[in-house]
Each structure stands twice: as structure tokens, then as C-alpha cells.
Motif scaffolding. Structure first.
Motif, PDB file in Angstrom:
ATOM      1  N   GLU A  49     -19.404 -26.730 -21.736  1.00 14.97           N
ATOM      2  CA  GLU A  49     -19.432 -27.715 -20.659  1.00 14.97           C
ATOM      3  C   GLU A  49     -18.539 -28.919 -20.952  1.00 14.97           C
ATOM      4  O   GLU A  49     -18.061 -29.590 -20.030  1.00 14.97           O
ATOM      5  CB  GLU A  49     -20.868 -28.195 -20.423  1.00 14.97           C
ATOM      6  N   GLU A  51     -15.607 -28.867 -22.347  1.00 16.52           N
ATOM      7  CA  GLU A  51     -14.164 -28.575 -22.284  1.00 16.52           C
ATOM      8  C   GLU A  51     -13.498 -29.436 -21.211  1.00 16.52           C
ATOM      9  O   GLU A  51     -13.956 -29.486 -20.073  1.00 16.52           O
ATOM     10  CB  GLU A  51     -13.941 -27.087 -21.991  1.00 16.52           C
ATOM     11  N   ASN A  52     -12.460 -30.147 -21.619  1.00 11.22           N
ATOM     12  CA  ASN A  52     -11.687 -31.009 -20.718  1.00 11.22           C
ATOM     13  C   ASN A  52     -12.519 -32.153 -20.137  1.00 11.22           C
ATOM     14  O   ASN A  52     -12.222 -32.663 -19.059  1.00 11.22           O
ATOM     15  CB  ASN A  52     -11.079 -30.188 -19.571  1.00 11.22           C
ATOM     16  N   LYS A  53     -13.570 -32.553 -20.857  1.00  9.18           N
ATOM     17  CA  LYS A  53     -14.395 -33.664 -20.413  1.00  9.18           C
ATOM     18  C   LYS A  53     -14.411 -34.756 -21.475  1.00  9.18           C
ATOM     19  O   LYS A  53     -14.313 -34.489 -22.664  1.00  9.18           O
ATOM     20  CB  LYS A  53     -15.839 -33.214 -20.148  1.00  9.18           C
ATOM     21  N   GLU A  54     -14.560 -35.998 -21.014  1.00 12.82           N
ATOM     22  CA  GLU A  54     -14.728 -37.124 -21.919  1.00 12.82           C
ATOM     23  C   GLU A  54     -16.219 -37.345 -22.152  1.00 12.82           C
ATOM     24  O   GLU A  54     -16.972 -37.532 -21.194  1.00 12.82           O
ATOM     25  CB  GLU A  54     -14.104 -38.392 -21.323  1.00 12.82           C
ATOM     26  N   GLN A  90     -18.746 -31.055 -29.737  1.00 16.05           N
ATOM     27  CA  GLN A  90     -17.419 -30.917 -29.131  1.00 16.05           C
ATOM     28  C   GLN A  90     -16.406 -30.384 -30.137  1.00 16.05           C
ATOM     29  O   GLN A  90     -15.473 -29.663 -29.779  1.00 16.05           O
ATOM     30  CB  GLN A  90     -16.952 -32.266 -28.574  1.00 16.05           C
TER      31      GLN A  90
END
Length: 223
Positions: A49, A51-54, A90
Motif C-alpha cells: 500500500e 508504494e509511491n506514497k509518502e 516501507q
């Protein structure tokens, strides 16, 4: 045990609240396979979840970073424990099982994106006060370092500070020898009173299902 929330915190953060659970006659040991499995699967789910999130954009992580800012603690230097767990995941540095009490703590901290502390009650001396750290206040943390507590929300007893949403001290950790424990859930201030009670009770029930014993809870800071 008598537990108080300082007026200073409520002045700076009017909706601040914590869930406090007191456990008696528990048995801490190796986590059941069900708990180990759920913790592993949940971490894998979070990893994908993220992935590609801050991480700083996640609601609970963001809210507690703002609390640190409000009390004067730089959240980039002092990351609250829930954020630290998410950053580990992460990087795919998944948490391994430690023992049943810590594993449950970590599971709920990840689920609700809030810091949670658990302490050996027999190593504490009432009253417990949740307050803001004073100038020059420090303790030796479970991270192996001397940690500055100035401007940091913390829990203290008659002998001084022992826990915080950043890192706990090495004075009262829960071990497999622990029979009585105190758990502090640093709830999001935005959580309504009803949801705060449900979350705290849910954690308490799961904990006693695994550890036995008796438990009671209270919410401090509800309006």
C-alpha cells in the motif's frame, strides 16, 4: 493506579486524549502463531500500500507529527514510534516477533497509526502523569541512546519519565516476567470520544484473550 493528564497538554492541544489500560495477573510469552501470522501479513499489506506514497501523508502519522510540532519537537528529528514502524516496513525491514505483549502493541500501532506504550506496572510508582518534558530532561531509551525529552509528550511517575510516543525508557519494559502492566494509547486528537473508547476496549480485549488476567481502561482528555 492514579493517572493524570497535565493541564499544559490540554492547553496546547485542546482535544488531546489517551487511552489507558491496566492489566493484572497476565502471562507474557511467545506469541501464538495466529498473532505472528497476522502481524506478518499485515506488514506485507502495508508494504504494498505504501508504494509511491509518502508516509507523512497518512492520517495518523500526519496528525502525530503535527502534535510534535505543536509542543516544539521537530518531527523530522524525533519521529514518533508509529511513523518509525511504517518507515521500517516501507524499507521491507519487517518487524520480527519479540513476545506476545510487544507484538500486540505493534499490531495495533500499525493498524491505527498511533504510538502505543506498554510498561511493567510493578516498576512504576504512582501517580503517573502524562505531561510535556522539561528543559534538560533526559532518559536512557530502548534505542540504546540518551534521549532528550524537552518539549516531548511523556509519561512519568514519582521517579521521573519512563515513556513517550517517541521511544520508551529502559526502566520499565514489559518482559516475559511481567505480571501487571500499564498500556498507554496515544490517540489521535481528532478521534471522537466514542471511537476512542471502542479502539481502547478492542485492544484490551485482544490483549486479555492472549495473556489472560483482568483489565480495566479509561480515556483521559475526553470533553
Amino acid at each position: 493506579m492514579e493517572i493524570q493528564l497535565s493541564a499544559e497538554i490540554l492547553k496546547q492541544i485542546p482535544h488531546f486524549k489517551v487511552g489507558v489500560i491496566e492489566y493484572k495477573e497476565i502471562t507474557v510469552g511467545d506469541s501464538p502463531q495466529m498473532v505472528k501470522g497476522r502481524l506478518q501479513l499485515f506488514q506485507e499489506s502495508i508494504f504494498f500500500e505504501l508504494e509511491n506514497k509518502e508516509i507523512t501523508g497518512l492520517p495518523g502519522i500526519k496528525e502525530w507529527r503535527n502534535i510534535f510540532k505543536t509542543t516544539g519537537k521537530d518531527p523530522n528529528r524525533y519521529r514518533h514510534s508509529a511513523e518509525a514502524l511504517y518507515r521500517r516496513i516501507q524499507k521491507q525491514n519487517f518487524l520480527s516477533s519479540i513476545h506476545s505483549a510487544i507484538d500486540i502493541n505493534n499490531f495495533f500501532s500499525l493498524q491505527y497509526q498511533v504510538p502505543i506504550g506498554i510498561y511493567d506496572l510493578d516498576r512504576l510508582k504512582a501517580p503517573v502523569v502524562i505531561r510535556i518534558g522539561k528543559e534538560g530532561e533526559v532518559y536512557n531509551g530502548l534505542n540504546g541512546r540518551t534521549n532528550s525529552l524537552e518539549h516531548l509528550i511523556l509519561s512519568s511517575d514519582e521517579n521521573g519519565a519512563f515513556g513517550s510516543p517517541f521511544v520508551d525508557s529502559d526502566r520499565a519494559p514489559v518482559t516475559i516476567s511481567t505480571r501487571n502492566a500499564l498500556q498507554v494509547i496515544y490517540l489521535r486528537p481528532s478521534t471522537c470520544d466514542g471511537d476512542a473508547a471502542k479502539l481502547t476496549e478492542s485492544l484490551m480485549n485482544m490483549f486479555t484473550q492472549i495473556h489472560g488476567g483482568k483489565a480495566s481502561y479509561q480515556i483521559l482528555g475526553c470533553q
